[in-house]
Structures are given as C-alpha cells and as structure tokens.
Scaffold this motif. Structure first.
Motif, PDB file in Angstrom:
ATOM      1  N   VAL A  34     -84.464   1.935   1.998  1.00 42.11           N
ATOM      2  CA  VAL A  34     -84.403   3.366   2.279  1.00 42.11           C
ATOM      3  C   VAL A  34     -83.886   4.134   1.063  1.00 42.11           C
ATOM      4  CG1 VAL A  34     -83.308   5.145   3.695  1.00 42.11           C
ATOM      5  CG2 VAL A  34     -84.138   3.046   4.766  1.00 42.11           C
ATOM      6  N   VAL A  35     -82.797   3.651   0.460  1.00 42.06           N
ATOM      7  CA  VAL A  35     -82.201   4.347  -0.689  1.00 42.06           C
ATOM      8  C   VAL A  35     -83.170   4.375  -1.870  1.00 42.06           C
ATOM      9  CG1 VAL A  35     -80.363   4.249  -2.412  1.00 42.06           C
ATOM     10  CG2 VAL A  35     -79.829   3.869  -0.002  1.00 42.06           C
ATOM     11  N   CYS A  36     -83.804   3.248  -2.163  1.00 44.99           N
ATOM     12  CA  CYS A  36     -84.730   3.186  -3.298  1.00 44.99           C
ATOM     13  C   CYS A  36     -85.927   4.114  -3.101  1.00 44.99           C
ATOM     14  CB  CYS A  36     -85.214   1.750  -3.504  1.00 44.99           C
ATOM     15  SG  CYS A  36     -83.941   0.632  -4.132  1.00 44.99           S
ATOM     16  N   SER A  37     -86.431   4.185  -1.875  1.00 44.27           N
ATOM     17  CA  SER A  37     -87.590   5.049  -1.619  1.00 44.27           C
ATOM     18  C   SER A  37     -87.233   6.518  -1.804  1.00 44.27           C
ATOM     19  CB  SER A  37     -88.132   4.810  -0.210  1.00 44.27           C
ATOM     20  OG  SER A  37     -87.181   5.188   0.774  1.00 44.27           O
ATOM     21  N   LEU A  38     -86.019   6.906  -1.399  1.00 43.20           N
ATOM     22  CA  LEU A  38     -85.606   8.296  -1.553  1.00 43.20           C
ATOM     23  C   LEU A  38     -85.390   8.649  -3.020  1.00 43.20           C
ATOM     24  CD1 LEU A  38     -83.107   8.642   1.433  1.00 43.20           C
ATOM     25  CD2 LEU A  38     -85.486   9.386   1.321  1.00 43.20           C
ATOM     26  N   ILE A  39     -84.804   7.723  -3.789  1.00 41.18           N
ATOM     27  CA  ILE A  39     -84.611   7.958  -5.224  1.00 41.18           C
ATOM     28  C   ILE A  39     -85.968   8.089  -5.923  1.00 41.18           C
ATOM     29  CG2 ILE A  39     -83.792   6.920  -7.377  1.00 41.18           C
ATOM     30  CD1 ILE A  39     -81.485   5.692  -5.772  1.00 41.18           C
ATOM     31  N   ALA A  40     -86.913   7.238  -5.544  1.00 44.50           N
ATOM     32  CA  ALA A  40     -88.250   7.284  -6.155  1.00 44.50           C
ATOM     33  C   ALA A  40     -88.942   8.607  -5.864  1.00 44.50           C
ATOM     34  CB  ALA A  40     -89.094   6.121  -5.639  1.00 44.50           C
ATOM     35  N   THR A  41     -88.706   9.163  -4.673  1.00 41.25           N
ATOM     36  CA  THR A  41     -89.326  10.438  -4.309  1.00 41.25           C
ATOM     37  C   THR A  41     -88.832  11.560  -5.215  1.00 41.25           C
ATOM     38  OG1 THR A  41     -89.536   9.751  -2.014  1.00 41.25           O
ATOM     39  CG2 THR A  41     -89.607  12.105  -2.447  1.00 41.25           C
ATOM     40  N   ILE A  42     -87.519  11.628  -5.417  1.00 42.09           N
ATOM     41  CA  ILE A  42     -86.957  12.664  -6.293  1.00 42.09           C
ATOM     42  C   ILE A  42     -87.434  12.474  -7.730  1.00 42.09           C
ATOM     43  CG2 ILE A  42     -84.822  13.636  -7.212  1.00 42.09           C
ATOM     44  CD1 ILE A  42     -83.452  12.884  -4.622  1.00 42.09           C
ATOM     45  N   ALA A  43     -87.502  11.216  -8.178  1.00 38.77           N
ATOM     46  CA  ALA A  43     -87.946  10.940  -9.541  1.00 38.77           C
ATOM     47  C   ALA A  43     -89.384  11.392  -9.749  1.00 38.77           C
ATOM     48  CB  ALA A  43     -87.818   9.442  -9.832  1.00 38.77           C
ATOM     49  N   LEU A  44     -90.222  11.191  -8.749  1.00 41.64           N
ATOM     50  CA  LEU A  44     -91.611  11.610  -8.862  1.00 41.64           C
ATOM     51  C   LEU A  44     -91.715  13.128  -8.965  1.00 41.64           C
ATOM     52  CD1 LEU A  44     -94.517   9.930  -6.998  1.00 41.64           C
ATOM     53  CD2 LEU A  44     -94.554  12.374  -7.370  1.00 41.64           C
ATOM     54  N   GLY A  45     -90.906  13.837  -8.166  1.00 39.08           N
ATOM     55  CA  GLY A  45     -90.888  15.297  -8.257  1.00 39.08           C
ATOM     56  C   GLY A  45     -90.451  15.760  -9.641  1.00 39.08           C
ATOM     57  N   TRP A  46     -89.485  15.084 -10.219  1.00 37.22           N
ATOM     58  CA  TRP A  46     -89.017  15.435 -11.569  1.00 37.22           C
ATOM     59  C   TRP A  46     -90.118  15.202 -12.592  1.00 37.22           C
ATOM     60  CZ3 TRP A  46     -88.345  12.138 -15.815  1.00 37.22           C
ATOM     61  CH2 TRP A  46     -87.728  12.725 -16.933  1.00 37.22           C
ATOM     62  N   ARG A  47     -90.859  14.104 -12.423  1.00 39.46           N
ATOM     63  CA  ARG A  47     -91.950  13.794 -13.364  1.00 39.46           C
ATOM     64  C   ARG A  47     -93.026  14.881 -13.319  1.00 39.46           C
ATOM     65  NH1 ARG A  47     -93.837   9.125 -15.948  1.00 39.46           N
ATOM     66  NH2 ARG A  47     -95.553   9.794 -17.302  1.00 39.46           N
ATOM     67  N   VAL A  48     -93.380  15.317 -12.103  1.00 42.35           N
ATOM     68  CA  VAL A  48     -94.392  16.366 -11.975  1.00 42.35           C
ATOM     69  C   VAL A  48     -93.888  17.673 -12.578  1.00 42.35           C
ATOM     70  CG1 VAL A  48     -95.696  17.775 -10.324  1.00 42.35           C
ATOM     71  CG2 VAL A  48     -95.453  15.318  -9.958  1.00 42.35           C
ATOM     72  N   SER A  49     -92.590  17.936 -12.445  1.00 42.78           N
ATOM     73  CA  SER A  49     -92.036  19.209 -12.918  1.00 42.78           C
ATOM     74  C   SER A  49     -92.116  19.332 -14.436  1.00 42.78           C
ATOM     75  CB  SER A  49     -90.571  19.339 -12.476  1.00 42.78           C
ATOM     76  OG  SER A  49     -89.740  18.436 -13.208  1.00 42.78           O
ATOM     77  N   ARG A  50     -92.281  18.234 -15.147  1.00 43.08           N
ATOM     78  CA  ARG A  50     -92.366  18.286 -16.607  1.00 43.08           C
ATOM     79  C   ARG A  50     -93.676  18.907 -17.074  1.00 43.08           C
ATOM     80  NH1 ARG A  50     -90.411  12.868 -19.431  1.00 43.08           N
ATOM     81  NH2 ARG A  50     -90.377  14.354 -21.162  1.00 43.08           N
ATOM     82  N   ARG A  51     -94.674  18.934 -16.159  1.00 43.55           N
ATOM     83  CA  ARG A  51     -95.883  19.704 -16.456  1.00 43.55           C
ATOM     84  C   ARG A  51     -95.565  21.153 -16.131  1.00 43.55           C
ATOM     85  NH1 ARG A  51     -99.911  16.055 -12.757  1.00 43.55           N
ATOM     86  NH2 ARG A  51     -99.198  14.018 -13.476  1.00 43.55           N
ATOM     87  N   SER A  52     -95.594  21.999 -17.091  1.00 39.22           N
ATOM     88  CA  SER A  52     -95.080  23.364 -16.943  1.00 39.22           C
ATOM     89  C   SER A  52     -95.789  24.151 -15.854  1.00 39.22           C
ATOM     90  CB  SER A  52     -95.217  24.113 -18.272  1.00 39.22           C
ATOM     91  OG  SER A  52     -94.805  25.448 -18.126  1.00 39.22           O
ATOM     92  N   HIS A  53     -94.997  24.698 -14.910  1.00 39.98           N
ATOM     93  CA  HIS A  53     -95.485  25.665 -13.929  1.00 39.98           C
ATOM     94  C   HIS A  53     -94.858  27.011 -14.298  1.00 39.98           C
ATOM     95  CE1 HIS A  53     -97.558  22.948 -11.282  1.00 39.98           C
ATOM     96  NE2 HIS A  53     -96.501  22.175 -11.167  1.00 39.98           N
ATOM     97  N   ALA A  54     -95.412  27.634 -15.319  1.00 43.80           N
ATOM     98  CA  ALA A  54     -94.798  28.866 -15.818  1.00 43.80           C
ATOM     99  C   ALA A  54     -95.068  30.052 -14.923  1.00 43.80           C
ATOM    100  CB  ALA A  54     -95.307  29.160 -17.230  1.00 43.80           C
TER     101      ALA A  54
END
Length: 715
Positions: free
Chosen positions: A9-29
């Motif tokens: 459960v903990v690993c899956s939740l951490i992976a979810t946040i990490a994926l959101g961070w990865r997508v955020s690096r593509r600029s949504h200006a």
C-alpha cells in the motif's frame, strides 16, 4: 495490517505521487493546458482516461453490493450504461465540436449569458463534488471491510451491535411463519428501525473515516496539482490494468470456497440469477431497468466524460474510439463485478450476512485473500478510484476558474488563472472530507447524480440541436429542478413534522420471496435440513415498500410504540404522480422505482419545451429592442451551429481558419441538415458515423449475450 500488505500500500501511494511529479516537469504554463492536457491526448490516452474514469474502483463495490441486495438484476444500477454506450459514438464529439473547455462555456458561446453560465457551473460543481464524495465513501467502505477488528477486542457497545444484527437476521427469516409471536413482532420492529437508522453492524473495523479521508485527499491532491488532467490520464492507464486484474482475481478463489459453479447455484436462490430481475422483492424488473437505461442515457449527454475530458482529445477519431472502447471495456469488467456479487450471496447467506450491503466487496476480500493479495486489493481499490477523483477535481477546477472566478475577476493573466486552478483542487478535496462523513450511502449518491444529471443532459441535447431553446427557459428550469431534486428530497425531510406526516408514510404491496439461509437446529427438528449449517431455502415475508421515502421506521428504535417516520430520500417523483391519481399504493418496489426514473428522464424535456415557448425573453422590451435581441441571437446561433457541423481539425490554427471562413457564409452547410426547414439542427450521418454506430450496437448485444451466458453457467 500484515507487513507485506502495508508495504504494498505504501509503495503504491509513493509511486502515484512520483508519477504526478514526473508529469509536472512537462511545463503546463497555461491554465488551458493544465485543464485539457494541451488538447493533445491521442487514442490510447483517451482510452485509458475514459476506461479508468468509467471503470474506476467505484464500480466493483457498487455492483457487487446491489447484486448482493437484489440479485443479478441489481447490476443494472451500473450495467444499464451498456445501452448508452453506442451513443458515446456521438455525445463527446458534440461537445468537442463546440471547441469549449467546460459545459458551462456553452451558455456563453450560444446565448452570451454569463450569469447563466456561472449558475450552471455552480450546479455542475455540486454534481462533480458528489462524484468525489461518492468515491471517498466507497473507498472507505471497501478498505474498512478488509481491516476487521477481532471479537476479542470489541467494546460492549460494539458487541451488542453485532449480536443485535444476527438476531435481526434470524427474525427476518422467522417472520410470517406459524411460530411467529407478538414478542417476536415487537422485537423485530425495534431491530428493523435500528437497521434502517444504520445502528446494526455485522463486523467492527479498525479503520476510522476521518484518518482515511484526510490521507486520501492529500495523495490525490498531490499528484493532480502537480500534473493536471494529463497526470490523471497516465495514472488511469496504470490503474486500468490493475482494475482488470483485481476484478477477476477473486472469482476463482470464491468459486473454490463455495464448491464451484454447481455449489454457487445450490447455495443461491434461482431467482437471484434472473438477468432482468422479477417482481418478487426487487426494484429491478425489466420495465424498471428500461426506465433506468433511458434516464442514464439522457444524463450521460452532460456527464463526466464531457468538459475537459472530451476537450483534451487530439481529434474526433481519438475521442470516439477512446471513449467507446473504454466504455465497452468497463461493461466487460462489470460482468466480473456482478459474478463477485453472486459469490457473496453464497459466502454471506441470510442468517450470516452483512449489515451494510455496501461492504460486500471488502468483506469478500477479507475472507478470500491471503497476505500480499489483500494489500494489492487495498491499494488497488484506493488507487483505482484516485484517477476518477482526479478527473472530477480537474473538471471542478475548470468550472471554478473559468465560469466563477474569471467572471468575477476578468482579464487576469493565464498564469494567474493556472494558480487558481491548482489552488481550487486541494480546497475541493478538503471540503469533501466532512461531506463524506455525512453522506455515507453511495448508492443514494449515485442515484442522485443520475437524477440531477437528467436536467443537465436534457439541456445539453436541446442546446446542441434546437434553435428555439432559450436561456431564460434554462434558468427557470434549472432553479425548478434544483428545488425539486435537491431541496425537496434531501432537505425537506429534516423539517420537523414533515417526515412524520401520516399521509407521507404510506406503503405499497407486500410480497413473499424465497431466500437461501443457513439451517439451524430448529430447522433440522422441523425436517427442513439434514444438519445444522446446511444451506436451505425459506419463504420470507417482505416489509411493504415505502411509497414516498426510502423506508419507514420508528423514531425511537428501542420503542415499538414511538411514532413512525420516513427515512432517507423523499421521492418527490412518486408523490407528484400519486397527486395526479396514479394508484401507487398497489405498486410493488419495481413499479415504484419505474415511476421515479421515468419522471426524472421525461419531465426536464417537457419543462424546457413549455418554458421555451413562452415569451420570457421579450418581457420589458419594446418592439425595436425585441427585434435587435432576436437578430443578435440568430447570429450567435448561426455561428454555433456552423461549429457543430464542422469536423475538428487536430491542427488548432488550421481549425480556426476553417471556422472563420465558414462563419462568413453560415447557410453554406444547411445541405447537411436532416430537416432543412425546421428548428432542429440534426445533421445527416456520414457512412463512417453510421457504420461505427451500428458496430457499437453489435458489440453491446454481444456483451449482453456474454452476460447471459455467464449467469446461465451451471444453472
């Protein structure tokens, strides 16, 4: 929780946040890019966005709960959308051709009515907020049913609640038999009232709702604020695969536990396997199912798959294929959820059942899954709903930013509006926590969303195709529908004296129904079973269904002489039809349910048609002003319907140039109209559209055949 389960459960939740961070690096200006993914989502991401949004983990507990309560017919609370799916070949494309981001934008585009757009946005926001709350409640009920407190740790009040539940289950089966006594009747009335007020429990959970909802909101808010709609779509792709695995994982384990398909049919009453239900103690007869299908189809025109989800598509082909294939994928997975509900009927039969049928999925997982698999189920059910909450949160952020905030604070920079969009998401998720603590019945929330959406869907359909629709009619109709479906059913019952009014406590016809139950020693003595613990069938006398409330119970469950009161939603539809003279007191549960859904599906169109025929927009204007207003509206309509007849070009700049050239000659596309001389703007289908629509119906009936085959296996 087992250490292995906790780690998963903990690993899956951490992976979810990490994926959101990865997508955020593509600029949504820009706020538009954040809300609609830059309008660049192709067919694959559209598929996962729609499949994940429609087949999120809400569906599994919803379908299994209704099947456990009503039999196979109960699956139609979700499966009814099978017959709406072919229309998805058109619905999202209608919105995409408007070139807008939110449904509320349409009212500015067609009527230049910003006030109407804002009010519609507020009402739509309530509906989207309901989706978020429903997901919170479902996720909690599933997770709580997997984390069971052992009997040795129960407090005295918890022990009394569980013991009373089992006593209530036994009395339900005894009711109507020759051995029934006055003392049994009084005790049954008391326990029945406690059950209707939610005071009986079949188990006690470790999990506390406030802790769960807070952590849940933090996780969802983190990755959605980081990555917007694109992050939700990518996580949908991951959880879509996970949902398929989880949906089929418990079937072989459940079949092994109940003795295979033959054991399933032996332990579950044959009436529970009827695809279209029966009239014996169920809300889901064939005619009530048709009524639900009709109203749900109407609601889906302005459903959650519109707005930013549809606006994000790169082109119409990606949108059509992604939406339709995603929806059909969900219908197939629904069959697995339905089968799990049947397995639950065998695992938790009458006499040893569940106090809250909405815990069905979690209770099955607790019984069937070993450590590791249980952790996968918990994380899957939590993650499985997060993308749907994420999409809903983005939709809500779009409504708040574009149709509320920007109306009050216009001409700000795009960066400013982007910040508002991101700030609104955690605020909405925070507000959903107290709402989830109060609104705990997710079946009631789902019914509300479909009912409330019927007006929105009817408005959308008429707005896309009927020139005579007026903004004044929509405004008045919207207020009237909010009063009828919001205030009267949910607020009025809390007014002192209303829910205890004797004229509102009438009931329909009572029925007998056969149920499967665990044999007791008394059953063995009576010759009904070979030994205690065998599965046998008994006739149960059902309590007559309430006509105007979800149920009727004593105000004080411990006092059988206390006044009766209506519990749950006040069914304004049934009251209105009874006022017109419909003999509802002779109706069973399915007929009452049919009246409610047909009213919800038909009344909005009647109301808008009547209001649009009245000269509401001409009041207070002289002849010259009326003519000017009429000419301006005709010009706006011409531009709007030109867009509706022009296929979206994936090259955004080329699309703009094509529209501008066609605006100069709006009548040049009139040859596409199906009824050239009418106020209806239906267009002739192309061969591609007709072929695709026919293929969708072929797939729908094939899936219906698959459902029939699954239900009949081993019968």
């Amino acid at each position: 929780m087992n250490a292995i389960d906790a780690a998963i459960v903990v690993c899956s939740l951490i992976a979810t946040i990490a994926l959101g961070w990865r997508v955020s690096r593509r600029s949504h200006a820009k706020a538009g890019d954040f809300l609609v993914g830059g309008r660049s989502l192709g067919g694959i991401l559209q598929f996962f966005l729609n499949f994940g949004n429609m087949a999120d983990s809400n569906g599994a507990p919803t379908v299994s709960a209704e099947v456990y309560r009503e039999g196979v017919g109960g699956a139609w609370i979700n499966f009814q959308l099978l017959f709406s799916t072919p229309f998805y070949w058109f619905f999202p494309v209608w919105f995409r051709r408007s070139r807008q981001i939110t449904f509320a934008d349409l009212f500015i585009d067609r009527f230049n009515d910003r006030r109407l757009a804002t009010i519609y946005a507020i009402l739509s926001a309530l509906g989207v907020f309901g989706i978020i709350v429903m997901g919170n409640v479902i996720s909690y009920k599933v997770a709580s049913a997997m984390l069971i407190k052992p009997a040795a740790e129960w407090q005295q009040s918890e022990r009394e609640s569980v013991n009373s539940f089992h006593e209530y289950e036994a009395l339900k089966l005894k009711r109507g038999s020759p051995s029934w006594t006055d003392a049994d009747s009084k005790r049954y009335d008391s326990l029945d009232s406690q059950a209707k007020h939610g005071e009986l429990n079949s188990y006690i959970s470790y999990l506390k709702p406030v802790t769960f909802y807070t952590g849940y909101a933090i996780i969802v808010g983190s990755y959605v604020v980081l990555g917007g709609l694109e992050a939700a779509a990518i996580i949908d792709a991951f959880q879509g695969v996970l949902i398929v695995i989880l949906s089929f994982m418990m079937i072989p384990l459940g079949l092994h536990a109940v003795g295979g398909v033959a054991g399933l049919h032996q332990k579950v009453d044959a009436a529970k396997f009827q695809l279209f239900g029966s009239e014996a103690g169920t809300q889901y007869a064939w005619y009530s199912i048709l009524a639900i299908i009709f109203t749900s189809t109407v609601s889906s025109i302005a459903g959650v798959n519109m707005g930013p989800s549809a606006a994000s598509a790169k082109n119409e082909t990606a949108l059509r294929m992604g939406t339709v294939v995603g929806a059909f994928g969900k219908r197939i997975v629904t069959i697995a959820w339905l089968f799990c509900g049947l397995l639950a009927l065998a695992l938790f039969p009458n006499g040893s059942g569940l106090s809250d049928t909405q815990n069905t999925w979690g209770a099955m997982a607790h019984v069937l899954l070993m450590p590791g698999l249980l952790g996968l189920m918990i994380s899957g059910m939590i993650l499985g709903h997060m993308p749907a909450v994420g999409v809903a949160a983005v939709n809500l952020a779009a409504l708040v930013t574009r149709n509320m905030y920007a109306m009050a604070f216009p001409n700000r920079s795009d960066t400013h509006y982007l910040k508002v969009s991101k700030i609104s998401i955690p605020l909405v998720l925070a507000l959903s926590i107290p709402a989830s603590l109060v609104l705990t019945d997710f079946i009631a929330i789902l019914s509300f969303l479909i009912t409330f959406g019927a007006f929105m869907g009817t408005t959308g359909f008429l707005l896309f195709f009927w020139r005579k629709l007026t903004s004044q009619a929509i405004m008045i109709g919207m207020v009237a529908w909010l009063f009828l479906m919001g205030f009267v059913p949910w607020i009025l019952p809390h007014v002192p004296g209303f829910s205890q009014n004797p004229s509102l406590l009438r009931t329909g016809a009572s029925q007998h129904v056969a149920v499967a139950t665990v044999a007791t020693t008394d059953d063995v003595t009576a010759g009904l079973a070979g030994k205690a613990g065998d599965l046998i069938h008994k006739n149960e006398l059902l309590t007559p269904p309430a006509l105007f409330f979800d149920s009727v119970a004593h105000t004080d469950p411990s006092d059988p002489h206390s006044p009766l009161e209506g519990v749950g939603r006040f069914n304004v539809e049934c009251y209105f039809l009874a006022f017109l003279g419909l003999p509802e007191k002779e109706f069973n549960a399915a007929q009452i349910y049919t009246c409610r859904w047909l009213f919800d599906g038909l009344f909005p169109s009647l109301m808008l048609a009547v209001l649009s025929s009245l000269p509401l927009g001409k009041l207070g204007l002289d002849a010259r002003q009326r003519q000017t207003a009429q000419n301006q509206q005709r010009e706006r309509d011409d531009r709007f319907f030109v867009k509706m007849k022009t296929t979206v070009n994936s090259d955004w700049e080329a699309d703009k140039r094509e529209l501008e050239s066609r605006y100069a000659a709006p009548k040049s596309l009139n040859h596409l109209k199906l009824f050239p001389s009418s106020n209806w703007e239906f267009t002739k289908w192309t061969r591609y559209e007709a072929t695709g629509f026919a293929a969708c119906w072929a797939v729908a009936f094939a899936i219906l055949g698959l459902l029939w085959a699954v239900v009949r296996i081993g019968a």
